[in-house]
Design an enzyme around this catalytic site. Structure first.
Site, PDB file in Angstrom:
ATOM      1  N   ASP A 165       0.841  -1.192   0.000  1.00  0.00           N
ATOM      2  CA  ASP A 165       0.000   0.000   0.000  1.00  0.00           C
ATOM      3  C   ASP A 165       0.879   1.245   0.000  1.00  0.00           C
ATOM      4  O   ASP A 165       2.098   1.153   0.175  1.00  0.00           O
ATOM      5  CB  ASP A 165      -0.988   0.005   1.168  1.00  0.00           C
ATOM      6  CG  ASP A 165      -0.324  -0.109   2.531  1.00  0.00           C
ATOM      7  OD1 ASP A 165       0.908  -0.303   2.597  1.00  0.00           O
ATOM      8  OD2 ASP A 165      -1.029   0.002   3.540  1.00  0.00           O
ATOM      9  N   TYR A 215       2.924   4.679   0.884  1.00  0.00           N
ATOM     10  CA  TYR A 215       3.612   5.124   2.102  1.00  0.00           C
ATOM     11  C   TYR A 215       2.657   5.990   2.914  1.00  0.00           C
ATOM     12  O   TYR A 215       1.996   6.889   2.368  1.00  0.00           O
ATOM     13  CB  TYR A 215       4.863   5.919   1.740  1.00  0.00           C
ATOM     14  CG  TYR A 215       5.937   5.103   1.056  1.00  0.00           C
ATOM     15  CD1 TYR A 215       6.659   4.130   1.738  1.00  0.00           C
ATOM     16  CD2 TYR A 215       6.235   5.301  -0.289  1.00  0.00           C
ATOM     17  CE1 TYR A 215       7.645   3.386   1.112  1.00  0.00           C
ATOM     18  CE2 TYR A 215       7.224   4.559  -0.927  1.00  0.00           C
ATOM     19  CZ  TYR A 215       7.921   3.602  -0.216  1.00  0.00           C
ATOM     20  OH  TYR A 215       8.897   2.863  -0.854  1.00  0.00           O
ATOM     21  N   PHE A 240       6.524   1.219  -4.245  1.00  0.00           N
ATOM     22  CA  PHE A 240       7.914   1.400  -3.819  1.00  0.00           C
ATOM     23  C   PHE A 240       8.462   2.794  -4.123  1.00  0.00           C
ATOM     24  O   PHE A 240       9.527   3.166  -3.637  1.00  0.00           O
ATOM     25  CB  PHE A 240       8.845   0.337  -4.448  1.00  0.00           C
ATOM     26  CG  PHE A 240       8.548  -1.051  -4.002  1.00  0.00           C
ATOM     27  CD1 PHE A 240       8.985  -1.511  -2.762  1.00  0.00           C
ATOM     28  CD2 PHE A 240       7.814  -1.921  -4.800  1.00  0.00           C
ATOM     29  CE1 PHE A 240       8.701  -2.797  -2.343  1.00  0.00           C
ATOM     30  CE2 PHE A 240       7.523  -3.208  -4.389  1.00  0.00           C
ATOM     31  CZ  PHE A 240       7.963  -3.656  -3.156  1.00  0.00           C
ATOM     32  N   HIS A 287      11.380 -10.175   0.350  1.00  0.00           N
ATOM     33  CA  HIS A 287      11.072  -8.744   0.229  1.00  0.00           C
ATOM     34  C   HIS A 287      12.338  -7.933   0.527  1.00  0.00           C
ATOM     35  O   HIS A 287      13.188  -8.357   1.318  1.00  0.00           O
ATOM     36  CB  HIS A 287       9.964  -8.382   1.219  1.00  0.00           C
ATOM     37  CG  HIS A 287       9.343  -7.050   0.993  1.00  0.00           C
ATOM     38  ND1 HIS A 287       9.885  -5.883   1.487  1.00  0.00           N
ATOM     39  CD2 HIS A 287       8.221  -6.695   0.320  1.00  0.00           C
ATOM     40  CE1 HIS A 287       9.117  -4.872   1.126  1.00  0.00           C
ATOM     41  NE2 HIS A 287       8.098  -5.330   0.413  1.00  0.00           N
TER      42      HIS A 287
END
Length: 213
Positions: A56, A58, A69, A176
């Site tokens: 989702d 920031y 990202f 990740h």
């Protein structure tokens, strides 16, 4: 907050989006109405060559720009993005000048989050609103136009798109890039050169990941 024209035929926009839009109406949410569909605006389905899925936006005001990202150019690199750039340095010997990944999106990298809205300081607060349906539908729509490279970082992305990659697609699945997991398989995975090697084998243009061209 209209659906991007090239994606407007997705079932999500007729069934789920009106409900989500009404729920957002009385909230001060991020990244805001002008950026909520930025990933789809910049990368229409017939241009998608790579799918890179995030979770989702920031939750810090001024940071999110609607792309997974990615952050606004003036924002310091978040820790996960910093690790992404470290891996790119190792893999390609170069990295972008800022944390804004818009140049990836314009080259066909669909930088889509599984949830496209969040409240300030409350990461994941809209994760169960039904946004995830959009990610799966968008991938299926993009697959109609040819093979796709999937970069699936972490269990969340891998589960969200489970069953969608085909034999003709490239799948790069790893840990990740978060500081909590990056050393468990993200570092050393070389996703950027692997995608470009795959594109080259198809005679397709490479992705200029570092924005140096």
């Amino acid at each position: 907050m209209k659906a991007p024209e090239s994606w407007a035929g997705l079932p999500f926009f007729g069934t789920d989006w009106p409900v989500i839009r009404d729920r957002l109406a009385d909230q001060n949410w991020l990244p805001g109405p002008d950026r909520v569909f930025a990933a789809l605006d910049l990368t229409p389905p017939d241009k998608v060559r790579v799918v890179l899925l995030g979770q989702d936006p920031y939750p810090t005001p001024g940071h999110a720009n609607g792309l997974a990202f990615s952050v606004t150019p003036e924002t310091a690199l978040p820790r996960s993005l910093s690790n992404i750039y470290k891996e790119m340095d190792t893999d390609l010997g170069a990295r972008p000048a800022t944390g804004d990944l818009s140049h990836w999106a314009r080259q066909g990298v669909l930088l889509l989050n599984t949830s496209l809205s969040v409240l300030p300081g409350e990461a994941g607060v809209h994760a169960k609103w039904g946004w995830h349906k959009l990610a799966r539908q968008a991938v299926v729509e993009a697959q109609k136009h040819g093979p796709i490279a999937f970069i699936l970082w972490g269990g969340h992305a891998q589960k969200a798109l489970d069953g969608l990659p085909r034999a003709t697609d490239l799948v790069i699945a790893s840990a990740h890039p978060s500081p909590l997991s990056a050393r468990r398989g993200f570092f050393g995975s070389r996703p950027f050169s692997r995608v470009n090697d795959w594109l080259a084998a198809q005679g397709a243009p490479l992705i200029d990941w570092a924005g140096t061209i």
